[in-house]
Design an enzyme around this catalytic site. Structure first.
Site, PDB file in Angstrom:
ATOM      1  N   PHE A   1      -1.419  -7.218   1.850  1.00  0.00           N
ATOM      2  CA  PHE A   1      -2.812  -6.943   2.207  1.00  0.00           C
ATOM      3  C   PHE A   1      -3.019  -6.502   3.656  1.00  0.00           C
ATOM      4  CE2 PHE A   1      -3.201  -9.945  -1.395  1.00  0.00           C
ATOM      5  CZ  PHE A   1      -3.894  -9.127  -2.267  1.00  0.00           C
TER       6      PHE A   1
ATOM      7  N   TYR B   1       0.856  -1.185   0.000  1.00  0.00           N
ATOM      8  CA  TYR B   1       0.000   0.000   0.000  1.00  0.00           C
ATOM      9  C   TYR B   1       0.893   1.237   0.000  1.00  0.00           C
ATOM     10  CZ  TYR B   1      -3.689  -3.252   1.497  1.00  0.00           C
ATOM     11  OH  TYR B   1      -4.582  -4.300   1.589  1.00  0.00           O
TER      12      TYR B   1
END
Length: 215
Positions: free
Chosen positions: A72, A61
């Site tokens: 994740f 991210y």
């Protein structure tokens, strides 16, 4: 063998010397994720001999206070849409209520290698480090796991992850594929794909302790 042995071996290869130089420069000049000392967290939390499942992500991210080295997974209250959809499918698949705190470390410690195909990223620029050599590194990780002489589940979400299927030819392993859990594709086949129960069914069938997907 331990992951340290594998990584030390990779560090002596020409591609890795270039990768290391580029990553060092990026972290020096820009804000990058995850934190420098968390880049290899996937290998810290899931030991080599404990790997039961591999879940492949794309890259970390790229917004603040999210990535911490596990695909994740986040350490913040605001969950990314892909992770929200993973939790939705987990609840549907297993018919349970999931503690949606974002931190998937509990899975990593059970043998779920949460591996991104690219381990670093510049802030706000998805896939910005994809040409540095991480793909070679993580391909070599996948090849190493493919050689393991025991049943392992590979969960491949989305086209980039599914391309890695070409590296997997060990008949002892089990591959689960579906569209990516991102909002753009989750309704095209990720929802209802039941990857978590399928994974555990395979592990139990092969005499391996299943994953406790719920905290």
């Amino acid at each position: 063998m331990e992951w340290k042995d594998f990584i030390d071996n990779e560090r002596n290869k020409e591609y890795y010397l270039s990768l290391h130089e580029n990553v060092e420069k990026e972290y020096e000049l820009y804000t990058c994720y995850p934190k420098y000392n968390e880049i290899y967290n996937a290998f810290k939390f899931t030991k080599y001999n404990d790997v039961k499942v591999v879940i492949l992500g794309q890259d970390p991210y790229h917004e603040p206070n999210q990535a911490h080295g596990l695909a994740f997974s986040v350490l913040c209250d605001k969950l990314p849409p892909s992770l929200i959809n993973i939790y939705k499918e987990m609840e549907f698949d297993l018919n349970v209520k999931v503690n949606q705190d974002g931190n998937l470390e509990y899975l990593a410690r059970q043998g779920v290698l949460l591996l991104n195909t690219c381990l670093t990223v510049r802030k706000g620029m998805a896939f910005s480090h994809k040409d540095y050599g991480w793909m070679t590194f993580t391909d070599n990780v996948i090849k190493e796991i493919n050689k393991m002489d025991r049943p392992i589940v590979f969960i491949l979400w989305g086209a980039p992850s599914q391309k890695k299927k070409a590296l997997l030819n060990n008949p002892k392993h089990f591959i689960i594929e579906s569209p990516h859990p991102s909002p753009l594709s989750a309704y095209r086949g990720f929802f209802g794909s039941k990857p978590f129960s399928k994974c555990n069914e395979f592990l139990v069938k092969n005499g391996v302790e299943p994953i406790k997907w719920v905290k």
